[in-house]
Enzyme design. Sequence first.
Site, PDB file in Angstrom:
ATOM      1  N   PRO A 103      11.439 -15.930 -16.905  1.00  8.06           N
ATOM      2  CA  PRO A 103      11.912 -16.721 -16.950  1.00  8.06           C
ATOM      3  C   PRO A 103      10.193 -17.985 -17.053  1.00  8.06           C
ATOM      4  O   PRO A 103       9.457 -18.343 -16.688  1.00  8.06           O
ATOM      5  CB  PRO A 103      11.835 -17.529 -15.169  1.00  8.06           C
ATOM      6  CG  PRO A 103      12.194 -16.586 -15.210  1.00  8.06           C
ATOM      7  CD  PRO A 103      11.415 -14.760 -15.449  1.00  8.06           C
ATOM      8  N   GLU A 104      10.913 -18.673 -18.383  1.00  6.65           N
ATOM      9  CA  GLU A 104       9.811 -19.561 -19.051  1.00  6.65           C
ATOM     10  C   GLU A 104      10.392 -20.948 -18.566  1.00  6.65           C
ATOM     11  O   GLU A 104      11.190 -20.917 -18.062  1.00  6.65           O
ATOM     12  CB  GLU A 104       9.320 -19.413 -20.354  1.00  6.65           C
ATOM     13  CG  GLU A 104       8.800 -17.292 -20.716  1.00  6.65           C
ATOM     14  CD  GLU A 104       8.737 -17.545 -22.043  1.00  6.65           C
ATOM     15  OE1 GLU A 104       8.095 -18.674 -22.985  1.00  6.65           O
ATOM     16  OE2 GLU A 104       8.599 -16.611 -21.939  1.00  6.65           O
TER      17      GLU A 104
ATOM     18  N   HIS B  87      14.431  -7.184  -1.875  1.00  3.74           N
ATOM     19  CA  HIS B  87      13.889  -8.840  -2.046  1.00  3.74           C
ATOM     20  C   HIS B  87      14.081  -9.721  -2.192  1.00  3.74           C
ATOM     21  O   HIS B  87      13.806 -10.578  -3.279  1.00  3.74           O
ATOM     22  CB  HIS B  87      14.788  -7.690  -3.886  1.00  3.74           C
ATOM     23  CG  HIS B  87      14.008  -6.229  -4.753  1.00  3.74           C
ATOM     24  ND1 HIS B  87      12.692  -5.863  -3.713  1.00  3.74           N
ATOM     25  CD2 HIS B  87      14.769  -5.217  -5.452  1.00  3.74           C
ATOM     26  CE1 HIS B  87      12.196  -4.920  -4.639  1.00  3.74           C
ATOM     27  NE2 HIS B  87      13.462  -4.118  -4.797  1.00  3.74           N
TER      28      HIS B  87
ATOM     29  N   ARG C 164       9.280  -8.022  -7.880  1.00  3.47           N
ATOM     30  CA  ARG C 164       8.016  -7.866  -8.319  1.00  3.47           C
ATOM     31  C   ARG C 164       7.006  -8.933  -7.299  1.00  3.47           C
ATOM     32  O   ARG C 164       5.956  -8.218  -8.002  1.00  3.47           O
ATOM     33  CB  ARG C 164       7.885  -7.769  -9.979  1.00  3.47           C
ATOM     34  CG  ARG C 164       7.772  -6.380 -10.044  1.00  3.47           C
ATOM     35  CD  ARG C 164       8.194  -6.609 -11.409  1.00  3.47           C
ATOM     36  NE  ARG C 164       6.771  -6.003 -12.361  1.00  3.47           N
ATOM     37  CZ  ARG C 164       6.640  -5.994 -13.963  1.00  3.47           C
ATOM     38  NH1 ARG C 164       8.019  -6.567 -14.767  1.00  3.47           N
ATOM     39  NH2 ARG C 164       5.757  -6.021 -14.694  1.00  3.47           N
TER      40      ARG C 164
END
Length: 316
Positions: A2-3, A92, A115
């Site tokens: 994600p940018e 998660h 992560r």
Amino acid sequence: MPELPEVETVRRTLESRILGARVDRAAVRRRDVIEGPATARALLEGDEVASLRRRGKQLAILGSSGRVALVHLGMTGSLVASDAEPPADDPHVHAVWKLRTTSGAAVWMRFRDPRRFGGLWTLRSPGALEQRWKDLGPDGLDITGPDLVNALGPSKRPVKAALLDQRAVAGVGNIYADEALFLAGIHPARRCRTLRADEWARLSDALRGVLLASIQQGGTTFRDFVDGEGRGGGYQARRLVYGRGAEPCLACSGRLRSVTIGGRTTVYCPTCQPSRRSSKPVIHRPFTVGGELGVVIRPDLGLPRVNEVAGSLTHR
DNA sequence: AACACCGCCTGAGCGC
DNA sequence: TGCGCTCAGGCGGTGT
């Protein structure tokens, strides 16, 4: 990954679903992904969703009480709304919201981040959000040549590394830095201080153009990215250089090179992005025709034309 | 002050 | 089939 375009895509898809919705419940499953009070109230329980705002890669959900939940998706984070409650055994999923829309429908939203490079911040007020955002540079969609000169002009850093600095321009990550440098015909290892004003202008045009073009495709899904509805993006099919190391350049058919700059994998074309300024024009470099950038890319491959990118620039 | 670099974290992909 | 290794990278913290 994600940018800016991915986060904007999430913002838009979520907005269409939860704007105005009331937060019936907010639950934290994993406390250490949250900075600030990790209470249900701090996570907007009892509020209505007043607005969703983005700056760079950060997404803020503002509640009717003034409280703010600020999300950074990091590398693998996702924020998805759906009709179903997320499974309780998904390790998660770190935060879950149950909302009720203005039409009375129940919607579940969950923050998931395997992560954990991303995170969630709870803030008291819009002012606290402004305070957090004050260190970010101009948003990538608004960036201009003078902005870049102002932030990076005298720097000795390689321009590729500098573009990833969120204080200079907010929202650019590894993918779009490489794409924009290619579109602008600028070698990624060039030191900022060696770039001239016209090159900074070209680079800012390329940045806005590539970010906008990606938003129009719903962002880039390389592996993990999904929007607020759980769908992948389409821009990966239009990549020019990122992830294409050793493949042929789509403009000149030469071999793309992959190197490490500022600790990041960097892909560029040694021919289209010469390491020093040359008086010899590179024919497929972006060029201006009647106020629009010219075509660089082979349309037979279904890849973006720079003037398509520039088309969205000219009406900014 | 400016910049380089490490470490966090998990899953995918690869070679054997 | 499965194991172990490498790699991906945003960002904050620390070192130069």
